[in-house]
Design an enzyme around this catalytic site. Structure first.
Site, PDB file in Angstrom:
ATOM      1  N   GLY A  31      28.841 -37.024 -60.247  1.00  0.00           N
ATOM      2  CA  GLY A  31      27.671 -37.700 -59.707  1.00  0.00           C
ATOM      3  C   GLY A  31      27.228 -38.870 -60.564  1.00  0.00           C
ATOM      4  O   GLY A  31      27.945 -39.332 -61.439  1.00  0.00           O
ATOM      5  N   LEU A  33      26.965 -41.896 -59.507  1.00  0.00           N
ATOM      6  CA  LEU A  33      28.113 -42.742 -59.201  1.00  0.00           C
ATOM      7  C   LEU A  33      27.832 -44.210 -59.491  1.00  0.00           C
ATOM      8  O   LEU A  33      26.724 -44.700 -59.315  1.00  0.00           O
ATOM      9  CB  LEU A  33      28.508 -42.561 -57.734  1.00  0.00           C
ATOM     10  CG  LEU A  33      28.825 -41.113 -57.305  1.00  0.00           C
ATOM     11  CD1 LEU A  33      29.214 -41.079 -55.837  1.00  0.00           C
ATOM     12  CD2 LEU A  33      29.928 -40.516 -58.170  1.00  0.00           C
ATOM     13  N   HIS A  37      33.434 -45.292 -60.286  1.00  0.00           N
ATOM     14  CA  HIS A  37      33.758 -44.288 -59.269  1.00  0.00           C
ATOM     15  C   HIS A  37      34.177 -44.959 -57.969  1.00  0.00           C
ATOM     16  O   HIS A  37      35.121 -44.519 -57.305  1.00  0.00           O
ATOM     17  CB  HIS A  37      32.546 -43.388 -58.998  1.00  0.00           C
ATOM     18  CG  HIS A  37      32.096 -42.587 -60.172  1.00  0.00           C
ATOM     19  ND1 HIS A  37      30.953 -42.872 -60.878  1.00  0.00           N
ATOM     20  CD2 HIS A  37      32.640 -41.495 -60.776  1.00  0.00           C
ATOM     21  CE1 HIS A  37      30.798 -41.994 -61.854  1.00  0.00           C
ATOM     22  NE2 HIS A  37      31.816 -41.149 -61.822  1.00  0.00           N
ATOM     23  N   GLU A 148      41.040 -44.262 -66.099  1.00  0.00           N
ATOM     24  CA  GLU A 148      41.693 -44.325 -67.400  1.00  0.00           C
ATOM     25  C   GLU A 148      40.718 -44.370 -68.573  1.00  0.00           C
ATOM     26  O   GLU A 148      41.133 -44.206 -69.718  1.00  0.00           O
ATOM     27  CB  GLU A 148      42.629 -45.536 -67.453  1.00  0.00           C
ATOM     28  CG  GLU A 148      43.855 -45.379 -66.564  1.00  0.00           C
ATOM     29  CD  GLU A 148      44.755 -46.605 -66.581  1.00  0.00           C
ATOM     30  OE1 GLU A 148      44.352 -47.631 -67.154  1.00  0.00           O
ATOM     31  OE2 GLU A 148      45.854 -46.535 -66.013  1.00  0.00           O
TER      32      GLU A 148
END
Length: 286
Positions: A31, A33, A37, A148
């Protein structure tokens, strides 16, 4: 978009997708976001017929309860973003939905789980494996997407997938940054204005270290990065590991590996920021 909280409803929704012959992508999140994301979601949307995004602040991966308590919670805004991105299912469960009983599983994934974050945050990756393995079991996605920025987490999840025999493609996506280079993170909202001004020096220093490393040893580079960041009174390096990008074990010489990555954690005030940079990448052994 369906907003689902119950595991049984999630499984039913995925089963319907499968019956329609659809490939399924999964983006697990906690969450709060942000654009990082969204980059995962956008890629997953393009590469799959249907998309499930989980929004769950997983308590078992927090070894620091203050960090769990202060972690941003923006459920309504998250749901709006997911719908705008064309997500098919937003899985937004409660702790009781995920853990009706305590999860006592202990994952032994070897060295990738024991260094860096694994050493500094005991139990963290075990909690990550608990929740991600549950999601993988319930959704059985064709592909799952991870950023990453969480470099070590990806290695741990790949090791878990191999150990448990999941037939899932783990897709990694580049780190998304602010205009000034700071890696996007849900925790960034907790940075004070002053610390937010200096936090971009983490990545700026990592980038400068690429040139420094050209004529210095691994240890000299590690010390230089640490000292340069620590020179800012607002920041303190917890660790800087220059390691093999596959095994995550420290390297002593630039020629020790064809894939060398620097992974750093820095306290910016009381906010923990992680980042990484690649020094050498000739091949990757998945």
């Amino acid at each position: 978009m369906k907003i689902i909280s119950k595991v049984s409803d999630l499984q039913a929704a995925v089963s319907q997708m499968r019956q329609q012959g659809k490939s399924v992508g999964l983006v697990p999140t906690m969450g709060a976001l942000h654009e990082g994301h969204k980059s995962l979601i956008d890629r997953a949307r393009k590469e799959n017929d249907a998309l499930v995004v989980s929004v769950f602040l997983n308590p078992t991966q927090f070894n620091n309860q203050d960090d769990l308590r202060t972690y941003p919670r923006t459920a309504d805004r998250d749901a709006a973003l997911l719908e705008a991105c064309g997500v098919d299912v937003a899985f937004m469960p409660t702790v009781e939905d995920i853990y009706p009983e305590p999860d006592s599983r202990v994952f032994n994934l070897g060295p990738v789980m024991e260094v860096m974050e694994g050493a500094m945050r005991p139990g963290h990756f075990n909690g990550v494996c608990q929740i991600v393995s549950k999601l993988f079991t319930w959704v059985s996605p064709n592909r799952a997407y991870f950023g990453e920025k969480d470099f070590q987490q990806i290695a741990v999840i790949r090791a878990m997938v191999k150990q448990l025999g999941f037939d899932i493609d783990i897709v990694t996506c580049p780190c998304v940054r602010e205009d000034d280079g700071l890696a996007k993170s849900s925790r960034n909202v907790r940075l004070t204005p002053q610390i937010r001004k200096v936090a971009p020096q983490i990545y700026a220093t990592l980038k400068r270290s690429l040139d420094f490393a050209a004529d210095h040893t691994v240890e000299q580079t590690r010390q230089w990065v640490t000292a340069t960041i620590n020179a800012w009174p607002e920041m303190e390096v917890e660790y800087y590991s220059i390691c093999d990008g596959n095994t995550l074990q420290p390297v002593n010489d630039w020629n020790d590996s064809d894939y060398v990555v620097g992974c750093i954690t820095v306290y910016c005030g009381d906010v923990r920021e992680i980042d990484n940079i690649t020094y050498k990448k000739l091949k990757i052994n998945d």
